[in-house]
Design a protein around this motif. Structure first.
Motif, PDB file in Angstrom:
ATOM      1  N   SER A   1       9.547 -44.600  59.466  1.00 25.27           N
ATOM      2  CA  SER A   1       9.113 -44.941  60.831  1.00 25.27           C
ATOM      3  C   SER A   1       9.451 -46.382  61.178  1.00 25.27           C
ATOM      4  CB  SER A   1       7.609 -44.700  60.977  1.00 25.27           C
ATOM      5  OG  SER A   1       6.885 -45.488  60.032  1.00 25.27           O
ATOM      6  N   ALA A   2       9.366 -47.289  60.206  1.00 30.47           N
ATOM      7  CA  ALA A   2       9.726 -48.681  60.469  1.00 30.47           C
ATOM      8  C   ALA A   2      11.203 -48.797  60.811  1.00 30.47           C
ATOM      9  CB  ALA A   2       9.392 -49.546  59.257  1.00 30.47           C
ATOM     10  N   PHE A   3      12.062 -48.124  60.085  1.00 29.03           N
ATOM     11  CA  PHE A   3      13.497 -48.134  60.360  1.00 29.03           C
ATOM     12  C   PHE A   3      13.790 -47.596  61.758  1.00 29.03           C
ATOM     13  CE2 PHE A   3      17.125 -45.146  60.420  1.00 29.03           C
ATOM     14  CZ  PHE A   3      18.141 -46.076  60.521  1.00 29.03           C
ATOM     15  N   GLU A   4      13.143 -46.475  62.123  1.00 26.46           N
ATOM     16  CA  GLU A   4      13.389 -45.882  63.434  1.00 26.46           C
ATOM     17  C   GLU A   4      12.962 -46.816  64.555  1.00 26.46           C
ATOM     18  OE1 GLU A   4      12.089 -41.992  64.149  1.00 26.46           O
ATOM     19  OE2 GLU A   4      13.219 -41.073  62.514  1.00 26.46           O
ATOM     20  N   ILE A   5      11.802 -47.431  64.385  1.00 21.36           N
ATOM     21  CA  ILE A   5      11.327 -48.359  65.421  1.00 21.36           C
ATOM     22  C   ILE A   5      12.322 -49.500  65.606  1.00 21.36           C
ATOM     23  CG2 ILE A   5       9.555 -50.087  65.952  1.00 21.36           C
ATOM     24  CD1 ILE A   5       7.532 -48.186  64.613  1.00 21.36           C
ATOM     25  N   LEU A   6      12.804 -50.044  64.509  1.00 24.00           N
ATOM     26  CA  LEU A   6      13.717 -51.182  64.589  1.00 24.00           C
ATOM     27  C   LEU A   6      15.073 -50.788  65.167  1.00 24.00           C
ATOM     28  CD1 LEU A   6      12.852 -52.877  61.190  1.00 24.00           C
ATOM     29  CD2 LEU A   6      12.280 -53.708  63.471  1.00 24.00           C
ATOM     30  N   ILE A   7      15.639 -49.664  64.737  1.00 21.76           N
ATOM     31  CA  ILE A   7      16.955 -49.277  65.248  1.00 21.76           C
ATOM     32  C   ILE A   7      16.874 -48.894  66.722  1.00 21.76           C
ATOM     33  CG2 ILE A   7      16.788 -46.845  64.580  1.00 21.76           C
ATOM     34  CD1 ILE A   7      19.932 -49.105  64.592  1.00 21.76           C
ATOM     35  N   LYS A   8      15.764 -48.284  67.132  1.00 25.03           N
ATOM     36  CA  LYS A   8      15.602 -47.935  68.551  1.00 25.03           C
ATOM     37  C   LYS A   8      15.481 -49.174  69.421  1.00 25.03           C
ATOM     38  CE  LYS A   8      13.538 -43.340  68.017  1.00 25.03           C
ATOM     39  NZ  LYS A   8      12.337 -42.508  68.247  1.00 25.03           N
ATOM     40  N   SER A   9      14.966 -50.247  68.849  1.00 29.65           N
ATOM     41  CA  SER A   9      14.858 -51.486  69.632  1.00 29.65           C
ATOM     42  C   SER A   9      16.219 -52.160  69.809  1.00 29.65           C
ATOM     43  CB  SER A   9      13.891 -52.454  68.955  1.00 29.65           C
ATOM     44  OG  SER A   9      14.441 -52.954  67.731  1.00 29.65           O
ATOM     45  N   GLN A  10      17.192 -51.837  68.969  1.00 29.29           N
ATOM     46  CA  GLN A  10      18.499 -52.477  69.031  1.00 29.29           C
ATOM     47  C   GLN A  10      19.512 -51.691  69.857  1.00 29.29           C
ATOM     48  OE1 GLN A  10      17.152 -55.290  68.096  1.00 29.29           O
ATOM     49  NE2 GLN A  10      19.107 -55.840  67.166  1.00 29.29           N
ATOM     50  N   ILE A  11      19.371 -50.395  69.898  1.00 31.28           N
ATOM     51  CA  ILE A  11      20.333 -49.563  70.634  1.00 31.28           C
ATOM     52  C   ILE A  11      20.463 -49.974  72.099  1.00 31.28           C
ATOM     53  CG2 ILE A  11      20.731 -47.203  71.489  1.00 31.28           C
ATOM     54  CD1 ILE A  11      19.758 -46.185  68.769  1.00 31.28           C
ATOM     55  N   PRO A  12      19.391 -50.308  72.823  1.00 38.25           N
ATOM     56  CA  PRO A  12      19.535 -50.701  74.233  1.00 38.25           C
ATOM     57  C   PRO A  12      20.392 -51.938  74.453  1.00 38.25           C
ATOM     58  CG  PRO A  12      17.265 -50.099  73.764  1.00 38.25           C
ATOM     59  CD  PRO A  12      17.968 -50.142  72.452  1.00 38.25           C
ATOM     60  N   ARG A  13      20.710 -52.688  73.398  1.00 32.83           N
ATOM     61  CA  ARG A  13      21.571 -53.855  73.572  1.00 32.83           C
ATOM     62  C   ARG A  13      22.984 -53.451  73.994  1.00 32.83           C
ATOM     63  NH1 ARG A  13      21.561 -57.464  68.503  1.00 32.83           N
ATOM     64  NH2 ARG A  13      22.671 -58.816  69.958  1.00 32.83           N
ATOM     65  N   LEU A  14      23.334 -52.188  73.837  1.00 38.90           N
ATOM     66  CA  LEU A  14      24.644 -51.691  74.267  1.00 38.90           C
ATOM     67  C   LEU A  14      24.658 -51.291  75.740  1.00 38.90           C
ATOM     68  CD1 LEU A  14      25.352 -49.444  71.148  1.00 38.90           C
ATOM     69  CD2 LEU A  14      26.473 -51.619  71.679  1.00 38.90           C
TER      70      LEU A  14
END
Length: 679
Positions: A403-416
């Motif tokens: 869950s920690a990994f998912e939260i972090l990767i989801k926060s970075q995807i919108p940078r695109l």
């Protein structure tokens, strides 16, 4: 050869009538000299009649284009171009008309005009010559004249004699130093090698006693390829006594023939020889210029026909207008499509255009841009550690919480998201630029139609932005909606762990164990101390603790312990000190984020250009013609949209006039060719 000059005079009249004489330059002789050089006397001697205005100051205030035509008639007469129906057989009347026309062009002041007076004199006593007499060169302005009149006259002379087809007739007084001759200095400025300048030396008969003009006539002082001709001007006394031109020419002939200095050169001196020399020079110059003139006339005719093609014929009927409107719509749509597809791009070696620029935006700007995004730029170790602890909750995790990994990767995807929208906007602007560069003659002819077409296209492009953006938004959303850890290109937890461990410690090193985290006694035997753990929200105090071992044995009761609730701080952060296990977890998450972000980056780099092409570029290209027809192809709009731009009607008339004149010019030039063949 004698027909060359009359034919070229006829050619010049045609070009002047068609208002294209400034485009096709023809050989001509331009007379240049100072006010006191005897210029007027030379011209009158060539004509054989007194016809030029005389007086002090500047008398010739505008160019006089003088055509001499040898006629078969016995009488002489002149015709001015500005009054072609009036015949002047009295040369005093010609003089007065020159004065009147000069006043009309210049006014009664002492300024000058560049507009020429055109006079043709028909006489059995002249040879075919065309001369242009210019205002005499002055050194200083006199009262009533503009301060720049000297420079104005020089500028006019330079403009005329700079034409490489012009023969310069430089008149200088023989009793002055040729090095100071204004006429020769100006001629040398445009003809430094003296290739097309012929010198005339006047006032030879009044040179100082003991001096002569032999060296000057032989070119020893100021060499000219066409040489020099000496003449004798009429004196003011002869003019006052009304000595006829015929008597003056006989007097001149006798002077040179009987002169001990000039006698042996007499056959190359005098007005009669000068006239024949000018006639011969002009014929030769015309003959040499014919090929270049023909080419220039043909080139200009083609250019005017191309203009007429661009202007089109005037539209009178409704059917003609609707036909043109539909044709323009089809041309615009086709040109827009071909520019995008690279089928109709001009200046292909100068810069990227059309579809090539769109391709460059996709791959060199967008894809290259998102490849430089660091997925960990906004994530430091402390933030990752906090996310892991929050995902663990009350328990502890030996491995990385998913869950920690998912939260972090989801926060970075919108940078695109922002780069994707920027790409869309760049393509949108490029499509507008493609439209602005479409070159269709009818759009230049009908400005209102051009504006209407631009408006329709801009509206169409703008309408495609919303669905394109919506699709891009969804692409970003769906990438964050499900994190596919089973993706074949995803590194996975086990590989990430190995990679993290290899980065944090050498393979031969013992396992990382931090002895500081091992359990320790909570209460020590002291009088009083406070103990605080890193994750505790409580503190406690030992009261009535035994002061010594002996005293402890005497106290049967247990110590009384009281607890005070402190509570967590408002912004609770983990300790900055991390265990080796935490470092290993953080490194693993970094590796996982980088791996998965690269997968998303590739997806977005592929799908965003496809989305823009599908929703913006291709739809605009496919719908353009239908949209133009829908918005513009209406009968009630034809008259307004096809209203010609200001000046187009006049330009069409000028082009028709020029084309007709050039066709006539070609016919005249063909006559020259036919005559030469018959010779």
């Amino acid at each position: 050869m004698e027909k060359l000059i009359p034919l070229f005079n006829k050619l010049q009249e045609v070009l002047i009538s068609a208002n294209i004489s400034h485009i096709i330059s023809l050989p001509q002789i331009v007379v240049v000299g100072s006010q006191s050089s005897g210029k007027s006397s030379v011209l009158e001697s060539i004509v054989g009649r007194d016809f030029l205005p005389r007086g002090s100051g500047i008398v010739t205030k505008c160019p006089l284009r003088l055509k001499l035509v040898k006629s078969q008639e016995t009488h002489e007469y002149g015709i001015f171009k500005h009054i072609p129906d009036t015949f002047f057989d009295n040369f005093d009347d010609i003089r007065e008309e020159i004065k009147n026309r000069t006043a009309d062009l210049v006014g009664n002041g002492k300024s000058i005009s560049t507009k020429p007076i055109e006079l043709t004199i028909y006489s059995p006593n002249v040879l075919d010559i065309t001369l242009v007499d210019l205002p005499g060169i002055v050194k200083i302005s006199v009262s009533g004249q503009s301060n720049d009149i000297e420079q104005s006259i020089r500028n006019m002379i330079i403009e005329y004699i700079s034409n490489p087809d012009t023969i310069i007739l430089a008149i200088s007084a023989a009793n002055n130093d040729l090095a100071n001759s204004d006429a020769l200095q100006l001629a040398h400025h445009v003809d430094p090698n003296g290739e097309r300048t012929i010198g005339v030396l006047t006032k030879i008969d009044i040179m100082d006693r003991g001096t002569d003009a032999i060296d000057m006539l032989n070119g020893a002082v100021f060499p000219l390829r066409l040489g020099y001709v000496g003449v004798m001007c009429r004196s003011q006394e002869d003019i006052n006594r009304n000595v006829t031109m015929k008597k003056h020419l006989l007097k001149e002939e006798k002077f040179f023939r009987e002169s001990p200095v000039y006698g042996r050169y007499a056959d190359r001196l005098g007005i009669k020889y000068l006239t024949m020399r000018l006639n011969k020079i002009l014929q030769t110059h015309i003959n040499n210029s014919i090929p270049a003139i023909k080419k220039k006339v043909h080139d200009e005719l083609e250019a005017n026909l191309e203009k007429l093609k661009e202007y089109g014929e005037a539209l009178s009927s409704r059917d003609a207008k609707t036909g043109v409107l539909l044709s323009v719509i089809q041309k615009v749509a086709k040109s827009f499509q071909e520019n995008i597809e690279g089928k109709n791009v001009r200046n292909v070696t100068e810069e990227l255009m059309g579809g090539a620029r769109i391709n460059y935006i996709f791959h060199q700007i967008f894809v290259s841009g998102i490849s430089k995004i660091d997925p960990l730029q906004e994530l430091n170790d402390q933030k990752i550690r906090t996310a892991v602890m929050n995902a663990t909750g009350l328990g502890s995790s030996l491995f990385v919480p998913e869950s920690a990994f998912e939260i972090l990767i989801k926060s970075q995807i919108p940078r695109l998201h922002e780069p994707s929208l920027n790409c869309m906007n760049l393509i949108y602007e490029e499509l507008k630029s493609i439209m602005s560069k479409i070159e269709i003659p009818e759009l230049e002819r009908f400005k209102k139609l051009k504006d209407a077409v631009s408006e329709v296209i801009n509206q169409l492009l703008a309408s495609r932005l919303k669905p394109t953006r919506k699709m891009i938004d969804r692409l970003i959303d769906v990438e964050g909606a499900y994190i596919n850890t089973h993706h074949p290109q995803f590194i996975g937890g086990s590989k990430a762990l190995v990679t993290a461990q290899s980065q944090l410690r050498p393979a031969a090193q013992e396992p990382l164990i931090d002895k500081s985290i091992l359990p320790q006694p909570i209460i020590q035997k002291k009088k009083e101390e406070t103990i605080m753990t890193s994750s505790s929200w409580f503190s406690f105090r030992a009261q009535d603790a035994p002061k010594s071992d002996q005293e402890e044995e005497k106290i049967p009761e247990k110590p009384k312990i009281s607890f005070d609730f402190v509570g967590p701080p408002s912004n609770l952060q983990p300790s900055s000190k991390m265990t080796p296990e935490e470092k290993e977890q953080i490194e693993m998450i970094k590796i996982l984020i980088k791996s998965y972000f690269d997968i998303v980056r590739v997806n977005i780099g592929d799908l965003v250009p496809k989305t823009i092409m599908g929703f913006l570029v291709n739809r605009s290209k496919d719908e353009l013609q239908r949209e133009l027809v829908k918005k513009l192809y209406k009968e009630e709009q034809c008259d307004e949209l096809l209203e010609e731009s200001d000046g187009i009607t006049q330009e069409r008339e000028k082009a028709h006039e020029a084309a007709d004149g050039l066709r006539k010019a070609i016919h005249i030039l063909n006559e020259v060719r036919e005559y030469k063949i018959s010779e």
